[in-house]
Design an enzyme around this catalytic site. Sequence first.
Site, PDB file in Angstrom:
ATOM      1  N   HIS A   1       5.562   3.207  -9.018  1.00 50.64           N
ATOM      2  CA  HIS A   1       5.087   4.391  -8.278  1.00 50.64           C
ATOM      3  C   HIS A   1       5.200   5.566  -9.305  1.00 50.64           C
ATOM      4  O   HIS A   1       4.212   5.956  -9.593  1.00 50.64           O
ATOM      5  CB  HIS A   1       6.210   4.901  -7.132  1.00 50.64           C
ATOM      6  CG  HIS A   1       5.928   6.065  -6.678  1.00 50.64           C
ATOM      7  ND1 HIS A   1       6.746   7.000  -6.238  1.00 50.64           N
ATOM      8  CD2 HIS A   1       4.513   6.620  -6.151  1.00 50.64           C
ATOM      9  CE1 HIS A   1       6.049   8.392  -5.618  1.00 50.64           C
ATOM     10  NE2 HIS A   1       4.723   7.914  -5.541  1.00 50.64           N
TER      11      HIS A   1
ATOM     12  N   HIS B   1      12.263   7.496  -5.303  1.00 53.04           N
ATOM     13  CA  HIS B   1      11.774   7.558  -3.831  1.00 53.04           C
ATOM     14  C   HIS B   1      11.891   6.479  -3.101  1.00 53.04           C
ATOM     15  O   HIS B   1      11.451   6.311  -2.309  1.00 53.04           O
ATOM     16  CB  HIS B   1      10.115   8.254  -3.907  1.00 53.04           C
ATOM     17  CG  HIS B   1       9.874   9.037  -4.914  1.00 53.04           C
ATOM     18  ND1 HIS B   1       9.230   8.907  -6.171  1.00 53.04           N
ATOM     19  CD2 HIS B   1      10.097  10.504  -4.841  1.00 53.04           C
ATOM     20  CE1 HIS B   1       9.276   9.845  -6.939  1.00 53.04           C
ATOM     21  NE2 HIS B   1       9.768  10.944  -6.118  1.00 53.04           N
TER      22      HIS B   1
END
Length: 176
Positions: A106, A125
Site C-alpha cells: 500500500h 493502515h
Amino acid sequence: MKRCDRLVDQGRRRFLAGAGLATAGAAATTFVSSGRARAATAPAAALVKYPANRLANVKDLRVGEPFDVSYPDENAPGVLLKLGRTVPGGAGPDGDIVGFSAVCPHKGYPLVYSAGDRSFNCPGHYSRFDPEAGGQQIWGHATQNLPQYDLRVDEHGDIYAEGIDELLYGRLSNVI
Ligand code: FES
C-alpha cells in the site's frame, strides 16, 4: 467548349498533384510524430530475468519465525518463513517454506509477522496478508497481494529465490 474542357482537365491534374503531395506530407508527419511518441512512451520491459540468489539454508529456519533476507537486491527487504504445514507455493522437503517482500504494497510500511494469527500485519493502515495463501490480502487498504518469491531448494538444502510474482512497492516495474 474545347478550351473550357482543357482548363478543367488542367485543374484536375493540379488538384491531384497537390493532393498527392499533401498525402505524402501527412504520412511523413504521422511517421515522424508517431516515432517520437513511441520513443517518449516506450514502456519499460515487463519481462525481466530475476537473479537466482541464495537466501538461506533450510537449517537456518524455525517454524513460525521469519528469517530476514533481501531480494532481488539489498534494497528490497523480505522474509523467509517456515510454516510447519504444506501450503500452495511452499518449497523445501515439507513444502512449507515461503518467501515474501516485507514491505507493504500500500504505502511501503515494514510488515510484521504475527505468529498468533499467522499473518503479516502492517502498522501503517492495518492491511493484513496471509502467507499460507500466497500472500493474499485479507484486510485493509492495500490493493494487491504481498509479492511472493519463487523459491527453489537444492539437494544441500540451500534456498534460492528466482523471481517474484507481484510488483514491489516503490518500483515502477520489476526491472532490477
Ligand atoms: Fe500498509 Fe497502508 S502502508 S496498509
